[in-house]
Design an enzyme around this catalytic site. Structure first.
Site, PDB file in Angstrom:
ATOM      1  N   GLU A 199      -3.879  17.583 -12.263  1.00  0.00           N
ATOM      2  CA  GLU A 199      -4.348  17.773 -13.634  1.00  0.00           C
ATOM      3  C   GLU A 199      -5.321  18.914 -13.873  1.00  0.00           C
ATOM      4  OE1 GLU A 199      -3.120  15.645 -17.156  1.00  0.00           O
ATOM      5  OE2 GLU A 199      -2.429  16.024 -15.167  1.00  0.00           O
TER       6      GLU A 199
ATOM      7  N   ASN B  90       1.053  20.658 -21.986  1.00  0.00           N
ATOM      8  CA  ASN B  90       0.758  19.923 -23.228  1.00  0.00           C
ATOM      9  C   ASN B  90       0.913  20.768 -24.491  1.00  0.00           C
ATOM     10  OD1 ASN B  90       0.289  17.364 -22.285  1.00  0.00           O
ATOM     11  ND2 ASN B  90      -1.841  17.802 -21.780  1.00  0.00           N
TER      12      ASN B  90
ATOM     13  N   ARG C  99      -1.931  22.670 -15.330  1.00  0.00           N
ATOM     14  CA  ARG C  99      -1.035  21.571 -15.698  1.00  0.00           C
ATOM     15  C   ARG C  99      -1.205  21.190 -17.178  1.00  0.00           C
ATOM     16  NH1 ARG C  99       1.013  16.805 -11.601  1.00  0.00           N
ATOM     17  NH2 ARG C  99       2.468  15.923 -13.053  1.00  0.00           N
TER      18      ARG C  99
ATOM     19  N   ARG D 215       0.811  -1.242   0.000  1.00  0.00           N
ATOM     20  CA  ARG D 215       0.000   0.000   0.000  1.00  0.00           C
ATOM     21  C   ARG D 215       0.832   1.274   0.000  1.00  0.00           C
ATOM     22  NH1 ARG D 215      -3.008  -3.137   3.399  1.00  0.00           N
ATOM     23  NH2 ARG D 215      -4.848  -3.979   2.368  1.00  0.00           N
TER      24      ARG D 215
ATOM     25  N   LYS E 164       3.574  12.105 -11.234  1.00  0.00           N
ATOM     26  CA  LYS E 164       2.780  11.211 -12.083  1.00  0.00           C
ATOM     27  C   LYS E 164       3.555   9.923 -12.272  1.00  0.00           C
ATOM     28  CE  LYS E 164       0.457  14.259 -15.354  1.00  0.00           C
ATOM     29  NZ  LYS E 164       0.203  14.302 -16.805  1.00  0.00           N
TER      30      LYS E 164
ATOM     31  N   HIS F 280       1.751  19.145 -27.728  1.00  0.00           N
ATOM     32  CA  HIS F 280       1.467  17.722 -27.576  1.00  0.00           C
ATOM     33  C   HIS F 280       0.229  17.252 -28.333  1.00  0.00           C
ATOM     34  CE1 HIS F 280       4.614  18.033 -24.631  1.00  0.00           C
ATOM     35  NE2 HIS F 280       4.502  16.769 -24.271  1.00  0.00           N
TER      36      HIS F 280
ATOM     37  N   HIS G 261       9.583  11.039 -28.419  1.00  0.00           N
ATOM     38  CA  HIS G 261       8.470  11.896 -27.991  1.00  0.00           C
ATOM     39  C   HIS G 261       8.836  13.391 -28.081  1.00  0.00           C
ATOM     40  CE1 HIS G 261       5.186  13.531 -25.671  1.00  0.00           C
ATOM     41  NE2 HIS G 261       6.062  14.051 -24.818  1.00  0.00           N
TER      42      HIS G 261
ATOM     43  N   GLU H 192      11.382  19.735 -24.490  1.00  0.00           N
ATOM     44  CA  GLU H 192      10.465  19.983 -23.365  1.00  0.00           C
ATOM     45  C   GLU H 192      10.905  21.223 -22.571  1.00  0.00           C
ATOM     46  OE1 GLU H 192       7.649  18.306 -22.923  1.00  0.00           O
ATOM     47  OE2 GLU H 192       7.913  16.288 -23.757  1.00  0.00           O
TER      48      GLU H 192
ATOM     49  N   LYS I 220       8.184  23.635 -13.507  1.00  0.00           N
ATOM     50  CA  LYS I 220       7.289  22.478 -13.405  1.00  0.00           C
ATOM     51  C   LYS I 220       6.723  22.382 -11.990  1.00  0.00           C
ATOM     52  CE  LYS I 220       5.951  17.995 -14.582  1.00  0.00           C
ATOM     53  NZ  LYS I 220       6.229  16.668 -15.068  1.00  0.00           N
TER      54      LYS I 220
ATOM     55  N   HIS J 210       0.969  14.043 -30.459  1.00  0.00           N
ATOM     56  CA  HIS J 210       0.356  12.727 -30.248  1.00  0.00           C
ATOM     57  C   HIS J 210      -0.144  12.139 -31.551  1.00  0.00           C
ATOM     58  CE1 HIS J 210      -0.289  13.779 -25.732  1.00  0.00           C
ATOM     59  NE2 HIS J 210       0.903  13.248 -25.964  1.00  0.00           N
TER      60      HIS J 210
HETATM   61  N1  LIG Z   1       5.753  11.272 -15.017  1.00  0.00           N
HETATM   62  C1  LIG Z   1       5.782  12.316 -15.808  1.00  0.00           C
HETATM   63  O1  LIG Z   1       5.376  13.411 -15.448  1.00  0.00           O
HETATM   64  C2  LIG Z   1       6.364  12.152 -17.176  1.00  0.00           C
HETATM   65  C3  LIG Z   1       6.661  13.288 -17.933  1.00  0.00           C
HETATM   66  C4  LIG Z   1       7.238  13.112 -19.180  1.00  0.00           C
HETATM   67  C5  LIG Z   1       7.496  11.834 -19.640  1.00  0.00           C
HETATM   68  N2  LIG Z   1       7.180  10.754 -18.882  1.00  0.00           N
HETATM   69  C6  LIG Z   1       7.460   9.387 -19.346  1.00  0.00           C
HETATM   70  O2  LIG Z   1       8.868   9.260 -19.456  1.00  0.00           O
HETATM   71  C7  LIG Z   1       9.158   8.313 -20.490  1.00  0.00           C
HETATM   72  C8  LIG Z   1      10.215   8.900 -21.379  1.00  0.00           C
HETATM   73  O3  LIG Z   1      11.353   9.163 -20.602  1.00  0.00           O
HETATM   74  P1  LIG Z   1      12.814   9.232 -21.254  1.00  0.00           P
HETATM   75  O4  LIG Z   1      12.784  10.151 -22.393  1.00  0.00           O
HETATM   76  O5  LIG Z   1      13.754   9.457 -20.140  1.00  0.00           O
HETATM   77  O6  LIG Z   1      12.965   7.797 -21.906  1.00  0.00           O
HETATM   78  P2  LIG Z   1      13.599   6.415 -21.393  1.00  0.00           P
HETATM   79  O7  LIG Z   1      13.415   6.216 -19.943  1.00  0.00           O
HETATM   80  O8  LIG Z   1      13.095   5.361 -22.297  1.00  0.00           O
HETATM   81  O9  LIG Z   1      15.150   6.636 -21.683  1.00  0.00           O
HETATM   82  C9  LIG Z   1      15.580   6.805 -23.004  1.00  0.00           C
HETATM   83  C10 LIG Z   1      16.728   5.836 -23.348  1.00  0.00           C
HETATM   84  O10 LIG Z   1      17.929   6.322 -22.768  1.00  0.00           O
HETATM   85  C11 LIG Z   1      18.552   5.291 -22.012  1.00  0.00           C
HETATM   86  N3  LIG Z   1      19.303   5.971 -20.964  1.00  0.00           N
HETATM   87  C12 LIG Z   1      18.831   6.499 -19.812  1.00  0.00           C
HETATM   88  N4  LIG Z   1      19.804   7.159 -19.179  1.00  0.00           N
HETATM   89  C13 LIG Z   1      20.916   7.059 -19.932  1.00  0.00           C
HETATM   90  C14 LIG Z   1      22.239   7.554 -19.810  1.00  0.00           C
HETATM   91  N5  LIG Z   1      22.595   8.328 -18.787  1.00  0.00           N
HETATM   92  N6  LIG Z   1      23.134   7.238 -20.783  1.00  0.00           N
HETATM   93  C15 LIG Z   1      22.750   6.484 -21.847  1.00  0.00           C
HETATM   94  N7  LIG Z   1      21.517   6.019 -22.024  1.00  0.00           N
HETATM   95  C16 LIG Z   1      20.617   6.293 -21.072  1.00  0.00           C
HETATM   96  C17 LIG Z   1      17.408   4.450 -21.548  1.00  0.00           C
HETATM   97  O11 LIG Z   1      17.836   3.159 -21.172  1.00  0.00           O
HETATM   98  C18 LIG Z   1      16.541   4.444 -22.802  1.00  0.00           C
HETATM   99  O12 LIG Z   1      17.030   3.522 -23.740  1.00  0.00           O
HETATM  100  C19 LIG Z   1       7.855   8.015 -21.178  1.00  0.00           C
HETATM  101  O13 LIG Z   1       7.405   6.740 -20.771  1.00  0.00           O
HETATM  102  C20 LIG Z   1       6.910   9.084 -20.689  1.00  0.00           C
HETATM  103  O14 LIG Z   1       5.570   8.641 -20.615  1.00  0.00           O
HETATM  104  C21 LIG Z   1       6.630  10.895 -17.661  1.00  0.00           C
HETATM  105 ZN   LIG Z   2       6.026  15.576 -23.362  1.00  0.00          ZN
END
Ligand SMILES: NC(=O)c1ccc[n+]([C@@H]2O[C@H](COP(=O)([O-])OP(=O)(O)OC[C@H]3O[C@@H](n4cnc5c(N)ncnc54)[C@H](O)[C@@H]3O)[C@@H](O)[C@H]2O)c1
Ligand SMILES: [Zn+2]
Length: 351
Positions: free
Chosen positions: A224, A232, A228, A112, A134, A235, A252, A176, A214, A239
């Site tokens: 949301e 987007n 917030r 939990r 999130k 976006h 992305h 971003e 942020k 999308h």
């Molecule tokens: N929670 C939120 O508010 C929020 C906001 C934006 C995005 N997201 C989520 O985040 C995800 C995208 O995150 P991301 O862009 O970090 O992608 P990711 O976590 O897939 O990382 C991108 C790639 O880089 C690699 N990597 C990570 N750190 C590294 C490093 N230091 N050196 C070399 N390679 C490295 C990872 O293994 C992966 O292959 C999506 O799933 C998205 O939905 C969440």
């Molecule tokens: Zn985004």
């Protein structure tokens, strides 16, 4: 530097985002690190050298957005039970946004809810995903549809991890960052135009401002809707582009770069943004090798996809548009004819 996050408007939660060399982390509880092979082969040794805990387990999950699902969560939970973590134990998310979102979600579920800490290793997760609480996973109905709002106990941002990040991933994070500046802060936008991202201190300042912005947004609107939604910007278009290209062609952040350029066209047409401002945003994106053009084969089909992630059929599409640099306007009254006209501009070759 430390950016304090105060969620005083809703949950009264407070935690710090530390932007610096990763400090020594001493825990008096069991700790499990969640990471993937890519990150662990590059950086796990450094992390292990910084952690002191009565017991420490490393849980490695496969790398990739396609593993961001409930099956992986179940595997992480199994490992936590196998290693007998208890309600006082702590999870460390060590990786990009995928690892962060899944680790946070697992932490919210295990017995939990147990504590977790974010150590983001991509630029995108340092400026965006690790702040705001999130968490969640994807399923066949869409992205991030299952999850929880669950805040970390702390976030540690060390830009040295970014040295190994592929340049496209770095650019996706910058998209971003540019988004935040255009929406909220003209001075920050000016700074981004001149700053050298390869200089460590400058990069830390850039990250700090994004995290502050942020945090400010999330505090106003932790769960949301309201402001917030301004995160987007770009976006709505992105999308559709991601969907049309089956999530394969663009990261992305790259799709968001194109999406911002499209939103800017609309903002210019509505008199919200000047041509000069539009050019400045595009130039900044191009400076970081981000894509700014995209060929739309069928504007009607593209338009129809705006409604894909809408919960009800008659829900209006909200466009988050720049009002000059550093301010925004949310519009849900855009004529279909105007949108089709904008989309048609993308039907052939663009410069
Ligand atoms: N929670 C939120 O508010 C929020 C906001 C934006 C995005 N997201 C989520 O985040 C995800 C995208 O995150 P991301 O862009 O970090 O992608 P990711 O976590 O897939 O990382 C991108 C790639 O880089 C690699 N990597 C990570 N750190 C590294 C490093 N230091 N050196 C070399 N390679 C490295 C990872 O293994 C992966 O292959 C999506 O799933 C998205 O939905 C969440
Ligand atoms: Zn985004």
């Amino acid at each position: 530097m430390i950016v304090p996050i105060y969620l005083e408007n809703s949950t009264k939660i407070h935690y710090d985002v530390t932007i610096d060399q990763l400090p020594k982390l001493i825990f008096d509880t069991k700790v499990a690190i969640v990471t993937n092979d890519t990150i662990s082969s590059l950086h796990l040794e450094k992390l292990l050298g910084k952690i002191e805990a009565p017991s420490l387990h490393v849980i490695t999950i496969p790398d990739g957005e396609r593993y961001k699902n409930l099956a992986t969560i179940e595997k992480i939970l199994d490992e936590l039970f196998t290693h007998k973590l208890d309600r006082k134990s702590l999870l460390i998310a060590f990786g990009g946004g995928v690892i962060g979102d899944m680790t946070g979600f697992t932490a919210s579920l295990y017995q939990r809810g147990i504590d977790f800490v974010q150590i983001p290793t991509t630029l995108l997760s340092q400026v965006d995903a690790s702040v705001g609480g999130k968490t969640g996973v994807n399923n066949r109905f869409g992205k991030n549809l299952i999850g929880a709002f669950y805040q970390p106990k702390a976030v540690y941002i060390d830009t040295d991890f970014l040295a190994t990040l592929p340049s496209r991933e770095f650019g996706a994070g910058i998209a971003e960052i540019i988004k935040m500046a255009v929406m909220f802060d003209l001075d920050y936008f000016d700074y981004l135009e001149s700053v050298d991202f390869s200089d460590k201190l400058s990069l830390e300042r850039v990250i700090q401002r994004s995290v502050e912005l942020k945090a400010w947004v999330v505090n106003q609107d932790e769960k949301e809707a309201g402001i917030r939604a301004v995160l987007n910007y770009g976006h709505t278009f992105a999308h559709v582009i991601e969907n049309e290209t089956a999530y394969k062609q663009y990261l992305h952040g790259e799709a968001v770069a194109i999406g911002m350029v499209m939103a800017n066209r609309l903002a210019v047409a509505l008199g919200l943004l000047s041509l000069e401002e539009e050019t400045r945003i595009k130039a900044l994106l191009l400076k970081h090798n981000l894509p700014t053009s995209y060929t739309i084969k069928d504007s009607e089909a593209f338009y129809a996809k705006f409604f894909l992630d809408k919960k009800s059929a008659n829900e209006k599409i909200k466009f988050i548009l720049p009002k000059g640099l550093g301010d925004f306007e949310v519009r849900d009254d855009i004529d279909k004819a105007l949108l089709i006209k904008i989309l048609n501009e993308y039907s052939g070759d663009q410069d």
